[in-house]
Design a protein around this motif. Structure first.
Motif, PDB file in Angstrom:
ATOM      1  N   UNK A   8      15.511 -53.718 -11.374  1.00  0.00           N
ATOM      2  CA  UNK A   8      16.701 -52.911 -11.110  1.00  0.00           C
ATOM      3  C   UNK A   8      17.530 -53.522  -9.991  1.00  0.00           C
ATOM      4  N   UNK A   9      16.853 -53.943  -8.926  1.00  0.00           N
ATOM      5  CA  UNK A   9      17.559 -54.539  -7.788  1.00  0.00           C
ATOM      6  C   UNK A   9      18.256 -55.833  -8.202  1.00  0.00           C
ATOM      7  N   UNK A  10      17.612 -56.620  -9.046  1.00  0.00           N
ATOM      8  CA  UNK A  10      18.219 -57.861  -9.529  1.00  0.00           C
ATOM      9  C   UNK A  10      19.519 -57.571 -10.284  1.00  0.00           C
ATOM     10  N   UNK A  11      19.476 -56.577 -11.163  1.00  0.00           N
ATOM     11  CA  UNK A  11      20.673 -56.241 -11.928  1.00  0.00           C
ATOM     12  C   UNK A  11      21.795 -55.719 -11.051  1.00  0.00           C
ATOM     13  N   UNK A  12      21.451 -54.863 -10.083  1.00  0.00           N
ATOM     14  CA  UNK A  12      22.469 -54.305  -9.187  1.00  0.00           C
ATOM     15  C   UNK A  12      23.098 -55.404  -8.334  1.00  0.00           C
ATOM     16  N   UNK A 176      24.700 -53.390 -15.289  1.00  0.00           N
ATOM     17  CA  UNK A 176      24.396 -52.020 -14.856  1.00  0.00           C
ATOM     18  C   UNK A 176      23.701 -51.240 -15.971  1.00  0.00           C
ATOM     19  N   UNK A 177      24.189 -51.403 -17.183  1.00  0.00           N
ATOM     20  CA  UNK A 177      23.604 -50.684 -18.319  1.00  0.00           C
ATOM     21  C   UNK A 177      22.197 -51.186 -18.639  1.00  0.00           C
ATOM     22  N   UNK A 178      21.982 -52.498 -18.494  1.00  0.00           N
ATOM     23  CA  UNK A 178      20.714 -53.099 -18.918  1.00  0.00           C
ATOM     24  C   UNK A 178      19.602 -52.941 -17.891  1.00  0.00           C
TER      25      UNK A 178
END
Length: 406
Positions: A8-12, A176-178
């Motif tokens: 999650x942190x990577x995507x954000x 964000x969606x993924x």
């Protein structure tokens, strides 16, 4: 940190970095283009509407999140930004069209950005410091990268610039969606919908000025001065310093901030009171603005950029420390809301004023007058900070301040 939290942190972080890259690619080009084709007033006014959108979103954020869920509201906010920025490429010479779209860019950012921080706040407590620090670092790296890449778009049609920015924001939307967990969409809960209005003006109740109100107003003036650089510099560059890419001042300040933020503030904070550090921040901004006004060449711009960044390095953390020290814990949450309001207000007024002052200096045939005016304001603020620091150093003055806050 668990694999899911890390993912999650990577995507954000990837998403927010892409957003800052896009912002710093288009921002200088849009300001300089509007300044050349219309006026500094209209360039500032378009960016003013962006901050109107951001401030407006603060009254809707909770209601939107409760109804849509955290992930869906973030995706919707980013998608709104992407579409509005993509349409800017078709605005042509219509400053009205730019202004309307700028409002939606700001509104989308006002929904998505706090939503991302909300996701980070759901992380396990042990993981939050690393999450928030890496998030801030991603913002800074994205801004620097965007400013560096912005030089590649000199002379490129605005339609092409905004097509690239649209693509970056769509990848941000997809990230964000993924990567943000879908379970966050159901955490608002239907039961909470009736209790939370879609538009909530109750946050204004936190704007109580007693017990340090002068510093909240001072922070608003600081952000007015800070945004004057962001708006005034592209106008200054396209008029007087054509030998440098428009984005040069932004990657200089970004890199300087990245390198000096912690060592400079740590050094000053150990030796001076917060009020004295804030005075130094305003003095640095004043010196930089005098340089911009006195010398209409690239050498003065580069020298000023290394100095002006000391304002951001020193003022913001000093102000945060002052608030944490002087405001009682039971009022701290409201104080944080007030800080956001005064920052947004200062940015709005500053974007508007920067364009007007640029036009004034051109109309009067006095290049640099706009920088001298904001430098004079900065000098006044520096003097105020020094006097306040001296007053708080007095034991009787400290007692009066504590009684006022209580």
């Amino acid at each position: 940190m668990s694999p899911q939290t890390r993912r999650t942190l990577l995507g954000i972080n990837a998403g927010i970095a892409l957003a800052h890259i896009g912002n710093y690619i288009y921002f200088p080009h849009l300001i300089s283009t509007l300044g050349a084709s219309h006026s500094g007033f209209w360039a500032g006014f378009v960016m003013f509407l962006t901050y109107v959108g951001r401030l407006s979103a603060t009254f809707c954020y909770e209601g939107v999140t409760v109804r849509m869920g955290t992930r869906a509201s973030i995706v919707a906010g980013v998608a709104m930004e992407a579409v509005a920025l993509g349409l800017m490429g078709q605005a042509g010479d219509s400053v009205v069209f730019y202004g309307v779209l700028a409002f939606f860019v700001g509104f989308g950012a006002g929904i998505s950005f706090p939503g991302l921080k909300n996701v980070l706040s759901t992380f396990p407590e042990a993981d939050r410091p690393k999450a928030f620090s890496s998030f801030q670092m991603s913002c800074q790296v994205g801004a620097i990268s965007g400013a560096l890449l912005g030089g590649l778009f000199m002379g490129v049609a605005m339609a092409t610039v905004f097509a690239v920015v649209f693509a970056l924001f769509m990848v941000y939307c997809l990230a964000a969606y993924s990567f943000i967990p879908a379970r966050l969409d159901s955490e608002g809960g239907a039961a909470g919908k009736p209790a939370v209005p879609l538009v909530n003006l109750a946050i204004l109740s936190g704007l109580q000025l007693r017990g340090g109100g002068q510093y909240f107003l001072l922070s608003s003036v600081f952000w007015l001065l800070s945004i004057s650089f962001l708006i005034g510099m592209p106008l200054h560059m396209q008029a007087y310093v054509k030998d440098l890419p428009l984005s040069t001042p932004f990657w200089i300040t970004g890199l300087t901030l990245l390198v000096l933020q912690f060592p400079v503030f740590r050094y000053m904070n150990k030796r001076l009171q917060p009020g004295q550090v804030m005075a130094f921040a305003f003095a640095a901004m004043a010196a930089a603005y005098v340089l911009f006004g006195a010398g209409l060449t690239s050498h003065y711009v580069i020298a000023g950029c290394f100095i002006v960044v000391l304002g951001d390095i020193l003022f913001t953390p000093s102000f945060d420390l002052w608030v944490a020290k002087r405001i009682p814990s039971e009022r701290l949450a409201k104080a944080m809301g007030a800080m956001h309001f005064f920052r947004s207000f200062g940015n709005m007024v500053g974007t508007f004023m920067a364009g007007l002052l640029y036009d004034l200096s051109r109309d009067l045939g006095m290049p640099g007058l706009n920088w001298y005016i904001v430098a004079a304001i900065a000098v006044g603020c520096a003097g105020f900070c020094l006097l306040s620091a001296r007053r708080e150093a007095n034991p009787m003055a400290r007692l009066a301040t504590v009684d006022e806050v209580a």
